[in-house]
Design an enzyme around this catalytic site. Structure first.
Site, short mmCIF file in Angstrom:
data_model
loop_
_atom_site.label_atom_id
_atom_site.label_comp_id
_atom_site.label_asym_id
_atom_site.label_seq_id
_atom_site.Cartn_x
_atom_site.Cartn_y
_atom_site.Cartn_z
N MET A 158 42.42 39.67 42.04
CA MET A 158 42.63 40.15 43.41
C MET A 158 42.06 41.56 43.55
SD MET A 158 46.13 38.47 44.76
CE MET A 158 47.26 39.62 44.02
N LEU B 242 40.52 46.57 40.20
CA LEU B 242 40.36 46.21 38.79
C LEU B 242 40.74 47.35 37.86
CD1 LEU B 242 36.97 44.26 39.02
CD2 LEU B 242 39.31 43.38 39.15
N GLU C 109 41.49 48.08 33.27
CA GLU C 109 41.01 47.71 31.93
C GLU C 109 41.49 46.30 31.52
OE1 GLU C 109 38.61 47.97 29.10
OE2 GLU C 109 38.59 49.51 30.66
N HIS D 82 41.80 43.63 33.50
CA HIS D 82 40.84 42.68 34.08
C HIS D 82 39.51 42.71 33.31
CE1 HIS D 82 43.19 43.71 37.91
NE2 HIS D 82 43.32 42.41 37.84
N GLN E 187 49.79 33.82 48.64
CA GLN E 187 50.74 34.03 47.55
C GLN E 187 51.65 35.23 47.80
OE1 GLN E 187 47.37 34.50 44.65
NE2 GLN E 187 48.70 36.04 43.73
N MET F 139 49.16 47.03 31.91
CA MET F 139 48.31 47.47 33.02
C MET F 139 48.48 46.52 34.19
SD MET F 139 44.84 48.79 31.32
CE MET F 139 44.89 50.13 30.15
P1 PAJ Z 1 45.45 39.81 39.44
O1 PAJ Z 1 46.83 40.35 39.47
O2 PAJ Z 1 44.33 40.65 39.98
O3 PAJ Z 1 45.14 39.42 37.96
C1 PAJ Z 1 43.92 38.76 37.64
C2 PAJ Z 1 43.96 38.33 36.20
O4 PAJ Z 1 44.07 39.48 35.36
C3 PAJ Z 1 45.18 37.43 35.87
O5 PAJ Z 1 44.77 36.40 34.98
C4 PAJ Z 1 46.13 38.41 35.21
O6 PAJ Z 1 47.04 37.79 34.32
C5 PAJ Z 1 45.14 39.30 34.46
N1 PAJ Z 1 45.73 40.59 34.12
C6 PAJ Z 1 46.32 41.48 34.96
N2 PAJ Z 1 46.79 42.54 34.26
C7 PAJ Z 1 46.51 42.31 32.95
C8 PAJ Z 1 46.74 43.02 31.74
N3 PAJ Z 1 47.37 44.18 31.72
N4 PAJ Z 1 46.30 42.46 30.58
C9 PAJ Z 1 45.67 41.26 30.58
N5 PAJ Z 1 45.41 40.55 31.70
C10 PAJ Z 1 45.82 41.06 32.87
O7 PAJ Z 1 46.82 37.21 38.95
C11 PAJ Z 1 46.19 37.34 40.00
O8 PAJ Z 1 45.40 38.43 40.27
C12 PAJ Z 1 46.20 36.28 41.09
O9 PAJ Z 1 47.45 35.64 41.10
C13 PAJ Z 1 45.05 35.23 40.95
C14 PAJ Z 1 45.16 34.44 39.64
C15 PAJ Z 1 43.69 35.92 41.04
C16 PAJ Z 1 45.16 34.21 42.12
O10 PAJ Z 1 45.09 34.85 43.34
#
Ligand code: PAJ
Length: 284
Positions: free
Chosen positions: A32, A35, A37, A39, A63, A186
């Site tokens: 979403m 971004l 680290e 992501h 969502q 993060m």
């Molecule tokens: P978002 O919160 O932007 O996260 C996108 C992806 O990054 C997800 O798979 C999430 O688990 C991963 N992510 C976020 N923070 C992380 C971290 N600290 N360490 C490892 N991975 C991390 O999750 C979503 O978006 C939405 O629900 C989405 C799947 C895009 C659907 O809209």
């Protein structure tokens, strides 16, 4: 190579079809935006496993509940594109809401079982929105694999269930949670925290780790889970939605860790911000 941005399905499909003709393997990282680290680690993982990486940036309205932070969810497209370029992603898929949800749309994807309880307790429509947008993204991109973070552990299991049940030919790859030096997972939402809240936030991981090591020997779960809740409140959290011990594969509630892979998951509120985190219990 500059990262390219596709905003309509025809350009996305043309680019992906070209890669397919060249015999390239394609990875997808759904996000979403805003971004960080965490992501970018998923992007690097996708590029380890595939030749090209598509990163979707779409703040998915379905969502969010009406009371949640859709309007103030952080958005920074140019910052995101710069980070993706540095991480080596080839394509950003940035659809408008009408592209993702064509007018008159009336199809929803509802996952049962793993999508029930925990997050769904306070966010009843959340996983319907996530499953629907992920099914759309898988259909739009047609990637060989998609990388999801363990940070959102229940979401990861929901997406695994979705691709299995609907025979979607995209392999789901999990990536461990990327943390700040003090242990805080993060998250795009961490930027909502003021300095005092930011300090309290780090205790979520500390409490989860300590509780997981208490639970690892198979003792009854309830006393350590209740103590964890108290420790979070004492550390300054305003409310604790759940601290739960679950089977790591199907999220079944566990009364004690029983030697099978288990997961300790929590959600807690700090002012207006809701944080989630989870850790493995024992050798998971
Ligand atoms: P978002 O919160 O932007 O996260 C996108 C992806 O990054 C997800 O798979 C999430 O688990 C991963 N992510 C976020 N923070 C992380 C971290 N600290 N360490 C490892 N991975 C991390 O999750 C979503 O978006 C939405 O629900 C989405 C799947 C895009 C659907 O809209």
């Amino acid at each position: 190579m500059p990262v390219e941005a596709a905003r309509d399905l025809a350009s996305l499909r043309a680019r992906v079809a070209g890669w397919r003709r060249a015999g390239l393997r394609i990875g997808l990282v759904p996000t979403m935006g805003a971004l960080h680290e965490g992501h970018l680690a998923l992007v690097r993982r996708a590029l380890d496993l595939a030749d090209r990486c598509v990163v979707s940036i779409f703040v998915n309205p379905t969502q969010f509940a009406p009371t949640e932070d859709l309007d103030r969810y952080p958005r920074d497209e140019s910052g995101d594109l710069a980070l993706l370029e540095r991480a080596g992603a080839q394509l950003a898929w940035i659809p408008a809401t009408e592209v993702m949800y064509p007018p008159g749309g009336s199809t929803w994807v509802t996952v049962e079982g793993v999508a029930e309880g925990l997050e769904a307790e306070t966010r009843p429509h959340f996983f319907r929105g996530v499953a629907t947008v992920c099914a759309k993204l898988f259909g739009q991109v047609g990637a060989d694999l998609a990388v999801f973070g363990e940070k959102d552990y229940q979401q990861l299991l929901v997406v695994r269930r979705l691709v299995l049940d609907l025979a979607i030919p995209t392999e789901i790859v999990a990536y461990p949670t990327v943390r700040e030096p003090d242990g805080l997972a993060m998250s795009s939402r961490n930027r909502y925290l003021d300095p005092a809240e930011r300090q309290t936030a780090a205790s979520l991981y500390g409490v989860l780790r300590a509780t997981a090591s208490e639970l690892a020997d198979g003792c009854p779960a309830e006393p350590p889970l209740a103590a964890a809740r108290q420790r979070l409140l004492a550390a300054g959290f305003d409310d604790v939605d759940y601290v739960a011990l679950r089977d790591a594969h199907d999220l079944r509630p566990l009364e004690h860790a029983n030697g099978r892979p288990a997961r300790l998951l929590a959600a807690a509120r700090l002012g207006a911000t809701r944080l989630i985190d989870n850790v493995a219990v024992g050798a998971a």
